[in-house]
Design an enzyme around this catalytic site. Structure first.
Site, PDB file in Angstrom:
ATOM      1  N   HIS A  17     -46.597  20.082 -37.804  1.00 34.80           N
ATOM      2  CA  HIS A  17     -47.915  19.748 -37.040  1.00 34.80           C
ATOM      3  C   HIS A  17     -47.865  18.284 -36.838  1.00 34.80           C
ATOM      4  O   HIS A  17     -47.823  17.878 -35.468  1.00 34.80           O
ATOM      5  CB  HIS A  17     -49.088  20.334 -37.217  1.00 34.80           C
ATOM      6  N   ASP A  46     -44.694  27.277 -34.515  1.00 30.38           N
ATOM      7  CA  ASP A  46     -45.676  26.236 -34.495  1.00 30.38           C
ATOM      8  C   ASP A  46     -45.332  25.098 -33.474  1.00 30.38           C
ATOM      9  O   ASP A  46     -46.269  24.574 -32.701  1.00 30.38           O
ATOM     10  CB  ASP A  46     -45.844  25.542 -35.963  1.00 30.38           C
ATOM     11  N   HIS A  66     -51.098  28.981 -33.175  1.00 28.12           N
ATOM     12  CA  HIS A  66     -50.302  30.524 -33.004  1.00 28.12           C
ATOM     13  C   HIS A  66     -50.747  30.932 -31.533  1.00 28.12           C
ATOM     14  O   HIS A  66     -50.110  31.484 -30.996  1.00 28.12           O
ATOM     15  CB  HIS A  66     -50.772  31.264 -34.038  1.00 28.12           C
ATOM     16  N   HIS A 118     -41.158  30.750 -37.954  1.00 28.39           N
ATOM     17  CA  HIS A 118     -42.351  30.111 -37.861  1.00 28.39           C
ATOM     18  C   HIS A 118     -42.519  28.692 -37.641  1.00 28.39           C
ATOM     19  O   HIS A 118     -43.417  28.421 -36.853  1.00 28.39           O
ATOM     20  CB  HIS A 118     -43.269  30.487 -39.018  1.00 28.39           C
TER      21      HIS A 118
END
Length: 318
Positions: free
Chosen positions: A268, A245, A83, A241
């Site tokens: 991720h 990421d 973030h 979001h």
């Protein structure tokens, strides 16, 4: 971007908070840095003495299970860096030193906006040297089960095309396409919070994750509703979001990217795999300085599909 100079912070700024996974209180300071320093993470002790430091680079990634973890041969240095990295890249901060006195970047409210506000407080200043970029010149793809990621050439700067699909009535299939500029990051991405499913809490706790998670820093979803009293910040906050990421994870290229990133049912692990594949293929990218002026299309596009999707994507703390 024509004639753009590298940037750093005008002043130092400090934030404090709790780590979403560790549950530990953390103080994080952002300090000005010299030309070509990049983004450097320093672990400091209680007296402010430097214990270790790593440059934020894909080669420094040691884990991607529920967050992006940076470290070196001595082990992890700090986790949940994505973030903060997204805020730095979104606001076009090239050089900064991140000093942290704990094992994890504080989660704050679960979004990148507190870091945006901290950077606004510090202010930005131009450095002497021109900004350098990594320009994608050939497509690179990674496919993992139902997940797909691709970096491809794109002449208008950096673009994120994110798609998620959850077998949940509040999420379903969502897509977002956005050209990254400081304005689009602030207005369309930065406030989107990390999210998780209430049914997964016990499993995460038993595995040592989400020890600091709460409705103050995580968008929590039950079987049929959002448990946070204020509800959603965007109708499609979940995919926004995921885009946040991705921006943070791809900041680990070490330089801003010129290209488009498409992520389908990713996270991720996929972001890291695609970036690693790009960097390992030296024929797929080149370094350029302050490129010729490009046509920036600052408006993004988002689609929120109705109904429950046919396919499902397993839950993830994002």
């Amino acid at each position: 971007m024509k004639g753009a100079k590298q940037t750093t912070l005008r002043d130092e700024v400090t934030v404090t908070g709790v780590g979403v996974h560790s549950g530990r209180n953390v103080t994080l300071a952002l300090l000005p840095a010299d030309d070509d320093a990049g983004i450097v993470f320093r672990r400091v002790d209680a007296e402010g003495n430097i214990e270790r430091q790593v440059r934020a680079d894909v080669r420094a990634v040691t884990a991607t299970e529920f967050a992006t973890v940076l470290g070196d041969t001595a082990g992890p240095l700090c986790s949940t860096a994505e973030h903060l990295l997204a805020a730095l890249r979104g606001l076009q901060v090239d050089n900064v030193i991140v000093e942290i006195d704990g094992p994890e970047v504080p989660i704050m409210d679960g979004s990148a906006m507190p870091f945006v506000e901290a950077l606004d407080q510090a202010g930005l200043t131009d450095r002497a040297l021109p900004r350098r970029f990594i320009e994608v010149i050939k497509p690179v793809q990674v496919v993992k089960d139902k997940s797909f990621g691709e970096l491809r050439p794109y002449e208008h700067g950096f673009r994120v095309e994110a798609e998620i699909e959850f077998d949940h009535p509040l999420i379903g299939k969502q897509t977002l396409d956005v050209d990254l500029t400081p304005d689009t990051f602030r207005n369309e991405i930065a406030r989107a919070r990390t999210f998780g499913f209430m049914k997964d809490v016990s499993k995460l706790w038993s595995a040592g994750y989400a020890l600091g998670a709460s409705i103050d820093n995580t968008l929590v979803i039950s079987e049929d509703r959002v448990l946070n009293p204020e509800g959603l910040r965007y109708a499609d906050e979940f995919v926004r979001h995921k885009a946040l990421d991705a921006i943070g994870d791809l900041a680990l290229a070490g330089l801003p990217l010129i290209g488009a990133y498409k992520t389908v049912r990713g996270g991720h692990k996929l972001n890291n795999a695609v970036l690693t594949a790009l960097m390992n293929n030296t024929a797929a990218w080149r370094v350029v300085e302050a490129p010729v002026e490009r046509t920036v299309r600052p408006r993004g596009r988002a689609d929120l599909a109705a109904g429950v999707p046919a396919a499902a994507f397993g839950p993830e703390v994002s």
